[in-house]
Write a protein that holds these residues in place. Structure first.
Motif, PDB file in Angstrom:
ATOM      1  N   GLN A   1       0.727  -1.013  -0.098  1.00 12.32           N
ATOM      2  CA  GLN A   1      -0.203   0.380  -0.649  1.00 12.32           C
ATOM      3  C   GLN A   1       0.747   1.364   0.263  1.00 12.32           C
ATOM      4  O   GLN A   1       2.114   1.405   0.879  1.00 12.32           O
ATOM      5  CB  GLN A   1      -0.808  -0.065   1.193  1.00 12.32           C
ATOM      6  CG  GLN A   1      -1.635   1.239   1.560  1.00 12.32           C
ATOM      7  CD  GLN A   1      -2.881   1.055   0.530  1.00 12.32           C
ATOM      8  OE1 GLN A   1      -3.425   0.160   0.635  1.00 12.32           O
ATOM      9  NE2 GLN A   1      -2.944   2.396  -0.506  1.00 12.32           N
ATOM     10  N   ARG A   2       0.688   1.762  -0.975  1.00  7.54           N
ATOM     11  CA  ARG A   2       1.244   2.967  -1.236  1.00  7.54           C
ATOM     12  C   ARG A   2       1.248   3.846  -0.257  1.00  7.54           C
ATOM     13  O   ARG A   2      -0.636   4.485  -0.347  1.00  7.54           O
ATOM     14  CB  ARG A   2       1.544   3.978  -2.241  1.00  7.54           C
ATOM     15  CG  ARG A   2       2.429   4.790  -2.545  1.00  7.54           C
ATOM     16  CD  ARG A   2       2.464   5.519  -4.166  1.00  7.54           C
ATOM     17  NE  ARG A   2       3.090   4.567  -5.049  1.00  7.54           N
ATOM     18  CZ  ARG A   2       3.769   3.718  -5.411  1.00  7.54           C
ATOM     19  NH1 ARG A   2       5.061   4.093  -5.450  1.00  7.54           N
ATOM     20  NH2 ARG A   2       3.948   2.798  -6.355  1.00  7.54           N
ATOM     21  N   THR A   3       2.177   4.836   0.910  1.00 11.30           N
ATOM     22  CA  THR A   3       1.290   5.582   1.896  1.00 11.30           C
ATOM     23  C   THR A   3       2.473   6.462   2.392  1.00 11.30           C
ATOM     24  O   THR A   3       3.293   6.673   1.016  1.00 11.30           O
ATOM     25  CB  THR A   3       1.551   4.714   3.513  1.00 11.30           C
ATOM     26  OG1 THR A   3       3.123   4.983   3.684  1.00 11.30           O
ATOM     27  CG2 THR A   3       0.980   3.604   3.218  1.00 11.30           C
ATOM     28  N   ASP A   4       1.980   8.066   2.324  1.00  9.63           N
ATOM     29  CA  ASP A   4       2.996   9.056   3.069  1.00  9.63           C
ATOM     30  C   ASP A   4       4.316   8.317   3.898  1.00  9.63           C
ATOM     31  O   ASP A   4       4.508   7.430   4.232  1.00  9.63           O
ATOM     32  CB  ASP A   4       2.469   9.241   3.959  1.00  9.63           C
ATOM     33  CG  ASP A   4       1.344  10.524   3.458  1.00  9.63           C
ATOM     34  OD1 ASP A   4       1.041  10.521   2.101  1.00  9.63           O
ATOM     35  OD2 ASP A   4       0.285  11.511   4.030  1.00  9.63           O
ATOM     36  N   CYS A   5       5.065   9.158   3.965  1.00 11.13           N
ATOM     37  CA  CYS A   5       6.725   8.568   4.326  1.00 11.13           C
ATOM     38  C   CYS A   5       6.480   9.279   5.028  1.00 11.13           C
ATOM     39  O   CYS A   5       6.465  10.070   6.172  1.00 11.13           O
ATOM     40  CB  CYS A   5       7.619   9.495   3.192  1.00 11.13           C
ATOM     41  SG  CYS A   5       8.115   8.790   1.740  1.00 11.13           S
ATOM     42  N   ALA A   6       6.310   7.727   6.716  1.00  9.20           N
ATOM     43  CA  ALA A   6       6.748   8.001   7.910  1.00  9.20           C
ATOM     44  C   ALA A   6       6.960   7.237   8.917  1.00  9.20           C
ATOM     45  O   ALA A   6       7.039   5.894   7.724  1.00  9.20           O
ATOM     46  CB  ALA A   6       4.792   8.411   7.883  1.00  9.20           C
ATOM     47  N   PRO A   7       7.050   6.981   9.458  1.00  7.82           N
ATOM     48  CA  PRO A   7       7.473   5.668  10.494  1.00  7.82           C
ATOM     49  C   PRO A   7       6.506   4.708  10.557  1.00  7.82           C
ATOM     50  O   PRO A   7       5.261   4.743  10.063  1.00  7.82           O
ATOM     51  CB  PRO A   7       7.396   6.693  12.013  1.00  7.82           C
ATOM     52  CG  PRO A   7       8.056   7.507  12.102  1.00  7.82           C
ATOM     53  CD  PRO A   7       7.107   8.209  10.797  1.00  7.82           C
ATOM     54  N   GLY A   8       7.587   3.772  10.537  1.00 10.13           N
ATOM     55  CA  GLY A   8       6.278   2.410  10.187  1.00 10.13           C
ATOM     56  C   GLY A   8       6.696   1.361   8.443  1.00 10.13           C
ATOM     57  O   GLY A   8       5.968   0.822   8.583  1.00 10.13           O
TER      58      GLY A   8
END
Length: 242
Positions: free
Chosen positions: A197-204
């Motif tokens: 799942q493409r997501t925002d660049c964030a921890p995890g």
């Protein structure tokens, strides 16, 4: 003494005119009665003859009436055959196979709900990207976009051999799709689930650092924590944990 004079009729006394008239009247009455009696007898005889003739004619007609089986009617003339006619042969026509009329649905052009629907036609070629897929359809998306998850590496009829190092395959209708994760340098994704799942660049998540062709060694990745190696097609996706 004077003897009586005998008449010309043999000694019978002559009748007086009055007696003659009486006798003539009696004779005429007898003749009339006889005529009446004769007429009555003749009438009875004629009536009996007519009755006998009528009965004979009826008997003849009764004898001449043919049975339904032996009567043949030709141009208005009825002829009676001596033996009853055989019944006509009965021809049994083969019954036509039952025809089923499809139920007409409310919307024009809709297929019968009980009819087998034609399989969906998939028009996807190698190099295109998908945001998802199901049993009956696939959803395309621009490659590298936030919605894109997989890139089609190959497409062909059912049974098409996909690369052994591919991420997944999917068959829909009569088409098999060979799929890789749509890696884009600089993008971030969550790869912990069944589908990326493409997501925002964030921890995890992870961030793609580089994609290296012509190698199958993760050690070639510069400044990366780890990477995905595609041995058969010889390229490596280098990414870093966030």
């Amino acid at each position: 003494m004077t003897e009586p004079v005998s008449g010309e009729d043999g000694g019978q006394p002559q009748l007086s005119p009055q007696d003659k008239r009486a006798r003539v009247g009696a004779t005429a009455a007898a003749i009339a009665i006889a005529a009446v009696v004769t007429s009555i007898v003749l009438g009875i005889g004629i009536a009996a003859l007519m009755a006998t003739a009528g009965g004979t004619e009826e008997s003849t007609q009764d004898l001449a009436v043919p049975s339904p089986a032996g009567t043949t009617s030709v141009a208005g003339t009825t002829a009676t055959s001596g033996a009853p006619a055989a019944p006509p042969p009965v021809t049994v026509s083969p019954s036509a196979p039952p025809t089923t009329t499809p139920e007409v649905l409310g919307t024009a052009g809709e297929a019968n709900k009980e009819a087998k629907q034609a399989p969906p036609k998939v028009e996807v070629v190698a190099g295109e990207c998908l945001s998802g897929f199901g049993e009956k359809e696939v959803t395309e998306a621009p490659c590298g976009s936030a919605e894109s998850r997989y890139k089609v590496s190959a497409a062909g009829p059912v049974g098409t051999a996909c690369p052994a190092d591919g991420d997944t395959t999917h068959t829909i209708a009569d088409t098999t799709l060979c799929l890789d994760i749509d890696w884009v340098v600089g993008s971030c994704a969550d790869v912990s689930g069944d589908q990326p799942q493409r997501t925002d660049c964030a921890p995890g998540g992870v961030q793609v650092i580089s994609i290296l062709p012509d190698t199958n060694s993760v050690n070639a990745c510069p400044s990366a924590d780890r990477g995905f190696v595609y041995d058969q097609r010889r390229f490596v996706v280098c990414f870093a944990d966030l």
